[in-house]
Design a protein around this motif. Structure first.
Motif, mmCIF file in Angstrom:
data_model
loop_
_atom_site.group_PDB
_atom_site.id
_atom_site.type_symbol
_atom_site.label_atom_id
_atom_site.label_comp_id
_atom_site.label_asym_id
_atom_site.label_seq_id
_atom_site.Cartn_x
_atom_site.Cartn_y
_atom_site.Cartn_z
ATOM 1 N N LEU A 111 4.043 1.486 -4.685
ATOM 2 C CA LEU A 111 3.374 1.698 -3.388
ATOM 3 C C LEU A 111 4.225 2.276 -2.350
ATOM 4 C CD1 LEU A 111 1.524 -1.791 -2.862
ATOM 5 C CD2 LEU A 111 0.893 0.170 -4.186
ATOM 6 N N THR A 112 5.593 2.453 -2.493
ATOM 7 C CA THR A 112 6.342 2.810 -1.622
ATOM 8 C C THR A 112 7.049 4.374 -2.121
ATOM 9 O OG1 THR A 112 8.070 1.579 -2.272
ATOM 10 C CG2 THR A 112 6.970 0.956 -0.374
ATOM 11 N N CYS A 113 6.798 4.452 -3.508
ATOM 12 C CA CYS A 113 7.440 5.631 -4.069
ATOM 13 C C CYS A 113 6.428 6.565 -4.987
ATOM 14 C CB CYS A 113 8.644 5.315 -4.881
ATOM 15 S SG CYS A 113 9.482 6.636 -5.842
ATOM 16 N N SER A 114 6.099 7.785 -4.540
ATOM 17 C CA SER A 114 5.044 8.405 -5.075
ATOM 18 C C SER A 114 5.434 8.828 -6.764
ATOM 19 C CB SER A 114 4.759 9.704 -4.531
ATOM 20 O OG SER A 114 3.995 10.745 -5.085
ATOM 21 N N LYS A 117 7.460 7.122 -8.813
ATOM 22 C CA LYS A 117 7.106 5.677 -9.569
ATOM 23 C C LYS A 117 5.713 5.476 -9.965
ATOM 24 C CE LYS A 117 11.585 3.279 -8.365
ATOM 25 N NZ LYS A 117 12.207 2.071 -7.757
ATOM 26 N N ALA A 118 4.891 5.957 -8.751
ATOM 27 C CA ALA A 118 3.472 5.679 -8.944
ATOM 28 C C ALA A 118 3.102 6.581 -10.032
ATOM 29 C CB ALA A 118 2.708 5.714 -7.751
ATOM 30 N N THR A 119 3.745 7.928 -10.057
ATOM 31 C CA THR A 119 3.284 8.874 -10.940
ATOM 32 C C THR A 119 3.405 8.663 -12.465
ATOM 33 O OG1 THR A 119 3.378 10.625 -9.216
ATOM 34 C CG2 THR A 119 3.129 11.394 -11.401
ATOM 35 N N GLN A 120 4.675 8.227 -12.571
ATOM 36 C CA GLN A 120 5.295 7.638 -13.754
ATOM 37 C C GLN A 120 4.513 6.550 -14.351
ATOM 38 O OE1 GLN A 120 7.657 9.285 -15.644
ATOM 39 N NE2 GLN A 120 7.044 7.984 -17.302
ATOM 40 N N LYS A 164 0.406 9.600 -5.007
ATOM 41 C CA LYS A 164 -0.292 9.058 -5.946
ATOM 42 C C LYS A 164 0.351 7.348 -5.493
ATOM 43 C CE LYS A 164 -0.921 11.990 -9.253
ATOM 44 N NZ LYS A 164 -0.621 13.271 -8.174
ATOM 45 N N ASN A 165 1.014 7.031 -4.906
ATOM 46 C CA ASN A 165 1.319 5.685 -4.460
ATOM 47 C C ASN A 165 -0.030 5.415 -3.334
ATOM 48 O OD1 ASN A 165 2.399 7.793 -2.525
ATOM 49 N ND2 ASN A 165 3.528 6.187 -1.456
ATOM 50 N N LYS A 166 -0.344 6.453 -2.621
ATOM 51 C CA LYS A 166 -1.439 6.148 -1.647
ATOM 52 C C LYS A 166 -2.815 5.810 -2.645
ATOM 53 C CE LYS A 166 0.619 6.807 1.982
ATOM 54 N NZ LYS A 166 0.502 7.932 2.917
ATOM 55 N N ILE A 167 -2.983 6.555 -3.690
ATOM 56 C CA ILE A 167 -4.311 6.314 -4.517
ATOM 57 C C ILE A 167 -4.065 4.957 -5.083
ATOM 58 C CG2 ILE A 167 -5.346 6.963 -6.812
ATOM 59 C CD1 ILE A 167 -4.623 9.868 -6.038
ATOM 60 N N LEU A 168 -2.946 4.596 -5.644
ATOM 61 C CA LEU A 168 -2.455 3.173 -5.948
ATOM 62 C C LEU A 168 -2.760 2.089 -5.129
ATOM 63 C CD1 LEU A 168 -1.560 2.066 -9.015
ATOM 64 C CD2 LEU A 168 0.338 1.857 -8.133
#
Length: 447
Positions: free
Chosen positions: A64-67, A69-72, A174-178
């Protein structure tokens, strides 16, 4: 100088306290509390689906804090599915994390292969050649809305990993979408979710609507087989509820629809819900035979629409009724308390402004999906995102098409000007191009 005999003459309760200092506390009956069990079962990022419970904030915090890592994470779960081969030279391409979030062909001779179609929108391209030698210098897409241009001296084939998925043309990280997926699964209101995720309330509402429609597509494509109720030895309760009413018939007029609900009595309490235009037997009996398995025991009230349940040939239903004017639980155990208790929960989850027509049916499908996947909401939603590759604009077009078909006043099956065959292929993935549209003869959508 410290006393060497200190601690040897402690009292009994002090020695026991020191001995039991590192023992885990329990809730009084010898079992660990829910928080202690969750702490002991702390999962890694690749194990979030393990255990069948919603991930905690501590488990999701790195995503949630890193785009990046969320993309991966989305890539590992199949939500992002970039091409695996270059469409020009068929050379395998792999995704490596980069600032542009793209995959590209790195063969040295790939840039000099003239493209036959636009890499961005797939439309035709026009080639421009040199007057003297006739060598092709560039190719420009013929679509006025697309400004893609290929040059001989440019880069190799490059494609965004978001293409053909739910996040295509999305400027949100991506982290905002998650974040929004997590908050929507937890039923956090849009205003509160906007404050927590630093996203505007309007954007949150649009994404919430997209998640709800994606879940609706999951229910529709799964078919009624996965949502069948009852069976031999099982009890299904049925009732009708009206979503919206006036107190003592005072105040402004309220538009409201009838909802027919069926709940299987038991641990999971599986349900099937449908918006119906009326409560007549011709409307309710087809829904009963569509969702209730043969040999089921059915409990209802004394409404006249249920009079012919046992007359349905080939289903062998056992129908038990009770009159709410005199009793709510009969002496033989017949009651409809389970479905009556669900009406309050359903009405609480449906906003008053959405209790009409297809909007109401969306929320009912969401309730059915949540009830079926109560123990694995996170894992089921990620699997659905990887399977249904609808962009927000595409699924909005799909629902507009369905509403036009369901409206008998505005739908003309012989008129090709409003809808064409291309409107049904709204996904970038050809595997989901076969979309089931609701029956035009019915007023509302059912599975």
């Amino acid at each position: 100088m410290p006393n060497p005999l200190r601690g040897l003459f402690r009292k009994g309760w002090q020695r026991r306290r020191r001995k039991n200092k590192n023992r885990p506390k329990n809730n009084g009956n010898g079992a660990l509390s829910r928080g202690q069990r969750r702490k002991r079962a702390q999962r890694e990022i690749h194990e979030l689906e393990k255990g069948g419970i919603m991930p905690s904030f501590d488990e999701l915090q790195p995503l949630l804090t890193c785009s990046g890592k969320a993309t991966q994470y989305f890539y590992d779960k199949g939500v992002l599915q970039p091409p695996t081969n270059c469409p020009r030279c068929t050379h395998p391409v792999t995704y490596k994390p980069n600032a542009r979030n793209t995959v590209r062909c790195r063969r040295s001779d790939c840039p000099f292969i003239i493209p036959t179609a636009c890499d961005k929108c797939g439309d035709q391209v026009a080639c421009y050649t040199e007057e003297t030698t006739g060598e092709v210098l560039s190719a420009v897409c013929q679509n006025s809305a697309c400004h893609w241009t290929w040059k001989q001296s440019g880069t190799a084939f490059e494609c965004s990993i978001n293409k053909g998925g739910v996040m295509e043309n999305c400027r949100l990280e991506k982290n905002k979408i998650l974040w929004l997926i997590y908050l929507w699964l937890l039923k956090v209101p849009a205003r509160t979710a906007g404050v927590l995720s630093s996203v505007s309330e309007g954007t949150v509402s649009r994404w919430y609507r997209h998640w709800r429609r994606l879940v609706t597509e999951m229910v529709l494509q799964a078919g009624r087989e996965e949502y069948m109720l009852g069976g031999p030895g099982r009890i299904v309760e049925m009732d009708e509820g009206k979503f919206g009413k006036r107190k003592d018939n005072r105040g402004r007029c309220v538009n409201a629809d009838w909802v027919f609900g069926m709940v299987e009595r038991g641990g999971e309490r599986k349900m099937a819900l449908a918006v119906v235009p009326n409560r007549k037997a011709d409307t309710l009996l087809p829904l009963i035979t569509a969702f209730v398995l043969p040999g089921t025991t059915i409990h209802t009230d004394m409404h006249g629409g249920y009079n012919k349940i046992e007359e349905q040939e080939g289903y062998n239903y056992t129908h038990k009724r009770l009159c709410h004017k005199y009793e709510f639980v009969a002496q033989d155990g017949t009651h409809t308390q389970t479905i009556e208790g669900n009406w309050r929960v359903l009405k609480k989850n449906v906003p008053e402004s959405q209790r009409e027509g297809s909007d109401l049916q969306e929320y009912l499908y969401e309730c059915m999906w949540r009830r079926k996947h109560t123990n694995d909401l996170w894992a089921s939603f990620m699997v659905g995102l990887a399977r249904l590759r609808y962009r927000p604009a595409d699924i909005d077009r799909l629902w507009d098409h369905r509403e036009m078909v369901d409206d008998p006043d505005n739908y003309d099956p012989d008129d090709d000007s409003e809808s064409s065959d291309d409107d049904c292929s709204l996904s970038a993935d050809s595997s989901v191009s076969e979309i089931s549209v609701s029956d035009p003869s019915s007023d509302y959508m059912v599975i």
